[in-house]
Design a protein around this motif. Structure first.
Motif, PDB file in Angstrom:
ATOM      1  N   LYS A 234      42.429  55.486  27.151  1.00  0.00           N
ATOM      2  CA  LYS A 234      43.859  55.332  27.432  1.00  0.00           C
ATOM      3  C   LYS A 234      44.712  55.881  26.291  1.00  0.00           C
ATOM      4  N   ALA A 235      44.225  55.720  25.068  1.00  0.00           N
ATOM      5  CA  ALA A 235      44.989  56.199  23.917  1.00  0.00           C
ATOM      6  C   ALA A 235      45.085  57.727  23.876  1.00  0.00           C
ATOM      7  N   LYS A 236      44.113  58.393  24.482  1.00  0.00           N
ATOM      8  CA  LYS A 236      44.102  59.855  24.470  1.00  0.00           C
ATOM      9  C   LYS A 236      44.927  60.451  25.604  1.00  0.00           C
ATOM     10  N   LEU A 237      45.301  59.635  26.572  1.00  0.00           N
ATOM     11  CA  LEU A 237      46.044  60.131  27.734  1.00  0.00           C
ATOM     12  C   LEU A 237      47.524  60.307  27.421  1.00  0.00           C
ATOM     13  N   ARG A 238      48.138  61.241  28.141  1.00  0.00           N
ATOM     14  CA  ARG A 238      49.586  61.437  28.056  1.00  0.00           C
ATOM     15  C   ARG A 238      50.272  60.919  29.315  1.00  0.00           C
ATOM     16  N   THR A 239      49.523  60.244  30.154  1.00  0.00           N
ATOM     17  CA  THR A 239      50.071  59.692  31.392  1.00  0.00           C
ATOM     18  C   THR A 239      49.630  58.242  31.518  1.00  0.00           C
ATOM     19  N   GLN A 240      50.308  57.490  32.368  1.00  0.00           N
ATOM     20  CA  GLN A 240      50.000  56.084  32.563  1.00  0.00           C
ATOM     21  C   GLN A 240      48.882  55.908  33.587  1.00  0.00           C
ATOM     22  N   ILE A 241      48.137  54.835  33.452  1.00  0.00           N
ATOM     23  CA  ILE A 241      47.109  54.475  34.424  1.00  0.00           C
ATOM     24  C   ILE A 241      47.671  53.393  35.333  1.00  0.00           C
ATOM     25  N   ILE A 242      47.611  53.622  36.630  1.00  0.00           N
ATOM     26  CA  ILE A 242      48.144  52.668  37.606  1.00  0.00           C
ATOM     27  C   ILE A 242      47.021  51.726  38.033  1.00  0.00           C
ATOM     28  N   ASN A 243      47.261  50.435  37.860  1.00  0.00           N
ATOM     29  CA  ASN A 243      46.256  49.421  38.218  1.00  0.00           C
ATOM     30  C   ASN A 243      46.821  48.564  39.349  1.00  0.00           C
ATOM     31  N   VAL A 244      46.956  49.161  40.538  1.00  0.00           N
ATOM     32  CA  VAL A 244      47.590  48.462  41.658  1.00  0.00           C
ATOM     33  C   VAL A 244      46.725  47.314  42.167  1.00  0.00           C
ATOM     34  N   ARG A 245      45.435  47.356  41.923  1.00  0.00           N
ATOM     35  CA  ARG A 245      44.538  46.295  42.393  1.00  0.00           C
ATOM     36  C   ARG A 245      44.397  45.171  41.382  1.00  0.00           C
ATOM     37  N   ASN A 246      45.128  45.287  40.264  1.00  0.00           N
ATOM     38  CA  ASN A 246      45.112  44.246  39.223  1.00  0.00           C
ATOM     39  C   ASN A 246      43.688  43.916  38.774  1.00  0.00           C
ATOM     40  N   ILE A 247      42.914  44.948  38.539  1.00  0.00           N
ATOM     41  CA  ILE A 247      41.536  44.777  38.071  1.00  0.00           C
ATOM     42  C   ILE A 247      41.565  44.320  36.621  1.00  0.00           C
ATOM     43  N   ILE A 248      40.837  43.260  36.327  1.00  0.00           N
ATOM     44  CA  ILE A 248      40.762  42.750  34.958  1.00  0.00           C
ATOM     45  C   ILE A 248      39.732  43.582  34.198  1.00  0.00           C
ATOM     46  N   ILE A 249      40.173  44.214  33.143  1.00  0.00           N
ATOM     47  CA  ILE A 249      39.309  45.102  32.363  1.00  0.00           C
ATOM     48  C   ILE A 249      38.943  44.403  31.060  1.00  0.00           C
ATOM     49  N   GLN A 250      37.666  44.187  30.878  1.00  0.00           N
ATOM     50  CA  GLN A 250      37.163  43.511  29.680  1.00  0.00           C
ATOM     51  C   GLN A 250      36.832  44.581  28.645  1.00  0.00           C
ATOM     52  N   GLU A 251      37.808  44.852  27.781  1.00  0.00           N
ATOM     53  CA  GLU A 251      37.674  45.974  26.864  1.00  0.00           C
ATOM     54  C   GLU A 251      36.801  45.664  25.658  1.00  0.00           C
ATOM     55  N   THR A 252      36.624  44.378  25.296  1.00  0.00           N
ATOM     56  CA  THR A 252      35.861  44.046  24.101  1.00  0.00           C
ATOM     57  C   THR A 252      34.584  43.317  24.472  1.00  0.00           C
ATOM     58  N   ILE A 253      33.656  43.288  23.550  1.00  0.00           N
ATOM     59  CA  ILE A 253      32.387  42.610  23.757  1.00  0.00           C
ATOM     60  C   ILE A 253      32.615  41.112  23.917  1.00  0.00           C
ATOM     61  N   THR A 254      33.638  40.574  23.255  1.00  0.00           N
ATOM     62  CA  THR A 254      33.938  39.151  23.370  1.00  0.00           C
ATOM     63  C   THR A 254      34.418  38.797  24.772  1.00  0.00           C
ATOM     64  N   GLU A 255      35.222  39.665  25.368  1.00  0.00           N
ATOM     65  CA  GLU A 255      35.699  39.417  26.729  1.00  0.00           C
ATOM     66  C   GLU A 255      34.548  39.467  27.726  1.00  0.00           C
ATOM     67  N   ARG A 256      33.622  40.401  27.534  1.00  0.00           N
ATOM     68  CA  ARG A 256      32.463  40.482  28.423  1.00  0.00           C
ATOM     69  C   ARG A 256      31.570  39.261  28.252  1.00  0.00           C
ATOM     70  N   PHE A 257      31.414  38.816  27.004  1.00  0.00           N
ATOM     71  CA  PHE A 257      30.598  37.632  26.762  1.00  0.00           C
ATOM     72  C   PHE A 257      31.248  36.393  27.371  1.00  0.00           C
ATOM     73  N   ALA A 258      32.565  36.310  27.300  1.00  0.00           N
ATOM     74  CA  ALA A 258      33.266  35.147  27.851  1.00  0.00           C
ATOM     75  C   ALA A 258      32.996  35.004  29.341  1.00  0.00           C
ATOM     76  N   GLU A 259      32.928  36.119  30.065  1.00  0.00           N
ATOM     77  CA  GLU A 259      32.647  36.069  31.497  1.00  0.00           C
ATOM     78  C   GLU A 259      31.206  35.624  31.750  1.00  0.00           C
ATOM     79  N   ALA A 260      30.263  36.145  30.954  1.00  0.00           N
ATOM     80  CA  ALA A 260      28.868  35.724  31.099  1.00  0.00           C
ATOM     81  C   ALA A 260      28.708  34.251  30.716  1.00  0.00           C
TER      82      ALA A 260
END
Length: 364
Positions: A234-260
């Motif tokens: 996302k940091a390399k993009l010059r355009t926005q990403i549209i998340n119309v489905r409100n998908i929860i993105i677990q960007e860090t290892i801690t967020e992924r671990f929290a779900e597990a």
């Protein structure tokens, strides 16, 4: 003889699959199209677009010879000279021989046609030409940006996603998608979560995004990446990403671990408060939600192992407890977090994930 033919067929199919989709062992041994034809392909770092034009052509040619290689190997291994006299064979073998000969013949003619006029008719060159006056001028811009060290790259060797200052590129076995950043918008379309992988027991999340260009000549395509790389992408993009489905993105290892961690706690069952006990207060970690976690030894008998039942009343919520558990682990070995132990944040009694239970508000 029949069993030997079956063994030969299975062995040839396995080798063919490994050549088409090389595993790490084949790549380490240099058994890939890129290594076999490296002298002809040139350098990807210097001539990125032309390199992939040649690579895709060589791949098509090489793969088209696999059926013929099977028949020639069959005739040699089993001294079957009838394959050299197809008019004497059954219809199935006649069709097989015809197809195995036509495939490399057609691929060779097609490759020769593409190579004329400096690869002007090659599908990758055509896709590049849609962004400028000629594919060479567009390739020159892409080549310069690809050589910069700040580009974003992800994906397996056979399907890489590359984002430069102005371009979004995706390589595949036979083609390459090319889109100018200023002409596209991106939609998040899917999320896939895997609790266990061959690399980690913490799990992994993959995000799929549609790249849609306003250029009518550019077909939309889908890119896929690990959620932990989403921030850099996302940091390399010059355009926005549209998340119309409100998908929860677990960007860090801690967020992924929290779900597990949450899934494991849910499977541990619930703890019911004894009659007359005090209602849980707000979680002392976040002060936002009621405390809903009780530590009770479930992993083994009371006198076995390091874990003990905690005598503290519920004081923490599930989210804060997962963060506490993760913070007490070795950050260099996230693959071991699920099987590790942690001290209680209040009394320091040792517990593991199997000892964590959700509090049910229904009392005994």
């Amino acid at each position: 003889m029949a069993s030997e033919e079956v063994i030969y067929t299975i062995a040839y199919m396995l080798i063919s699959v490994c050549l088409v989709v090389p595993p790490n062992e084949f790549r380490a041994a240099g058994l890939t199209i890129q290594n076999i034809f490296s002298d002809w392909l040139g350098s990807e770092d210097i001539d990125f677009v032309r390199y992939h034009i040649k690579r895709s052509t060589a791949t098509i040619l090489f793969h088209s010879f696999l059926p013929l290689g099977y028949l020639l190997g069959y005739a040699f291994c089993f001294s079957n000279s009838d394959l050299l006299q197809p008019w004497k064979l059954q219809l199935f073998w006649q069709i097989s021989i015809t197809v195995s000969i036509l495939l490399p013949l057609i691929s060779g003619i097609l490759s020769y046609y593409w190579s004329q006029n400096d690869w002007k008719k090659h599908p990758i060159a055509l896709r590049a030409s849609y962004h400028g006056d000629s594919w060479q001028s567009v390739a020159a811009i892409i080549d310069v940006e690809f050589r910069r060290i700040d580009k974003f790259q992800t994906g397996p060797p056979g399907r890489r996603v590359i984002v430069t200052d102005s371009w979004i590129l995706q390589t595949s076995t036979y083609l390459m998608d090319i889109a100018r950043q200023d002409d596209v918008h991106l939609n998040t379309i899917e999320s896939q979560n895997f609790n266990f992988t061959d690399e980690s027991t913490v799990g992994v999340q993959y995000i799929s995004l549609n790249v849609i260009s306003v250029n009518p000549n550019i077909s939309q395509f889908t890119i896929r990446m690990n959620a932990t790389e989403y921030g850099d992408f996302k940091a390399k993009l010059r355009t926005q990403i549209i998340n119309v489905r409100n998908i929860i993105i677990q960007e860090t290892i801690t967020e992924r671990f929290a779900e597990a961690f949450r899934q494991q706690v849910v499977s541990n069952g619930v703890y019911r408060l004894p009659a007359g006990s005090q209602e849980p207060d707000s979680c002392i970690g976040c002060m936002q939600v009621p405390a809903n976690i009780k530590l009770t030894k479930l992993c083994d008998d009371n006198n076995v192992g390091d874990c003990v039942s905690c005598n503290c009343r519920p004081m923490w919520c599930l989210t804060c407890m997962s963060k506490w558990f993760a913070s007490r682990q070795s950050q260099d070995s996230p693959q071991n977090w699920m099987s590790s132990k942690s001290p209680c944040p209040t009394c320091r009694s040792k517990f593991c994930m199997l000892d964590v239970r959700l509090v049910a508000m229904t009392r005994y």
